[in-house]
Design a protein around this motif. Structure first.
Motif, PDB file in Angstrom:
ATOM      1  N   CYS A   1       0.831  -1.206   0.000  1.00 29.25           N
ATOM      2  CA  CYS A   1       0.000   0.000   0.000  1.00 29.25           C
ATOM      3  C   CYS A   1       0.866   1.256   0.000  1.00 29.25           C
ATOM      4  O   CYS A   1       0.612   2.205  -0.747  1.00 29.25           O
ATOM      5  CB  CYS A   1      -0.913  -0.028   1.219  1.00 29.25           C
ATOM      6  SG  CYS A   1      -2.173   1.259   1.226  1.00 29.25           S
TER       7      CYS A   1
ATOM      8  N   ALA B   1      -4.744   2.889   2.746  1.00 31.72           N
ATOM      9  CA  ALA B   1      -5.902   2.123   2.289  1.00 31.72           C
ATOM     10  C   ALA B   1      -7.157   2.988   2.422  1.00 31.72           C
ATOM     11  O   ALA B   1      -7.238   3.867   3.289  1.00 31.72           O
ATOM     12  CB  ALA B   1      -6.051   0.838   3.092  1.00 31.72           C
TER      13      ALA B   1
ATOM     14  N   ILE C   1      -7.879   1.396  -2.696  1.00 31.52           N
ATOM     15  CA  ILE C   1      -7.319   0.157  -2.150  1.00 31.52           C
ATOM     16  C   ILE C   1      -8.215  -0.327  -1.022  1.00 31.52           C
ATOM     17  O   ILE C   1      -8.447   0.403  -0.045  1.00 31.52           O
ATOM     18  CB  ILE C   1      -5.889   0.371  -1.624  1.00 31.52           C
ATOM     19  CG1 ILE C   1      -4.959   0.834  -2.755  1.00 31.52           C
ATOM     20  CG2 ILE C   1      -5.351  -0.914  -0.995  1.00 31.52           C
ATOM     21  CD1 ILE C   1      -3.563   1.217  -2.291  1.00 31.52           C
TER      22      ILE C   1
END
Length: 212
Positions: A76, A109, A90
């Protein structure tokens, strides 16, 4: 004629990358989304995921928190630090690690799902993330258009300023000479000549007003 070769057709499917070392998870998710408008890509670890992301630039990523080697958090971070990538939502997934959701969201995220997840919930979360992507993409396009308009406005202002200066200088000379003629500093004018010079002066004043 295509000489017997298959015709390539572009699709408008949403590219979804599933990053998970569990083939069972990847198979289940792919099955749940089989009737949705997705083109599904698979990666079994972080390194291969990053290569796929660079090459195909998926529209959305389902990323397992617990990956072998490079974990989901590091993947990430690498995605978010890559300036060549557009914004890609994400969605991090994990079946345990109670604090994983907080860390995942802090490291870039956009959503966190605790596995196992119901297919209907997964579909809804993905749709919500795609709406977010659409909103952000539209905002970025508006910012680009605004920047272009600002640049055009600056060019226009510079052009007007330059043209105004270039026109004003010779016009001031014309008006100055008409004043000299009207005041008789170069000899008296007859009546018709004075009328013509006055008309020149009035037209010059109108033009100067327009330039200003």
């Amino acid at each position: 004629m295509n000489n017997g070769k298959p015709i390539s057709r572009k699709t408008n499917k949403t590219k979804l990358l599933i990053v998970d070392d569990s083939s069972n998870n990847r198979t289940a998710i792919s099955y749940w989304l089989s009737e949705e408008n997705y083109e599904i890509l698979h990666a079994v670890d972080g390194a291969s995921a990053l290569k796929i992301i660079e090459a195909f630039k998926p529209d959305i990523i389902l990323l397992d928190y617990n990956l072998p080697g490079m974990d989901g958090i590091e993947v990430c971070q690498k995605i978010r630090s890559n300036p060549n990538l557009p914004f890609i939502p994400i969605v991090m997934m994990s079946s345990y690690a109670p604090e994983a959701n907080v860390m995942a969201l802090e490291q870039g995220a956009d959503e966190f799902i605790v596995m196992p997840v119901m297919p209907t919930e997964l579909k809804s979360r993905l749709r919500a993330m795609l709406r977010l992507k659409q909103t952000i993409s539209e905002s970025i396009e508006l910012m680009k258009e605004n920047k272009k308009l600002q640049e055009l406005d600056k060019i226009k202002s510079n052009f007007i300023s330059k043209v105004s200066h270039e026109l004003r200088t010779p016009l001031q000379s014309v008006l100055g000479y008409t004043d000299i003629l009207l005041e008789g500093l170069q000899g008296e004018l007859n009546y018709p000549q004075k009328l013509m010079v006055k008309q020149i002066r009035e037209s010059g004043d109108q033009l100067l007003s327009l330039i200003s």
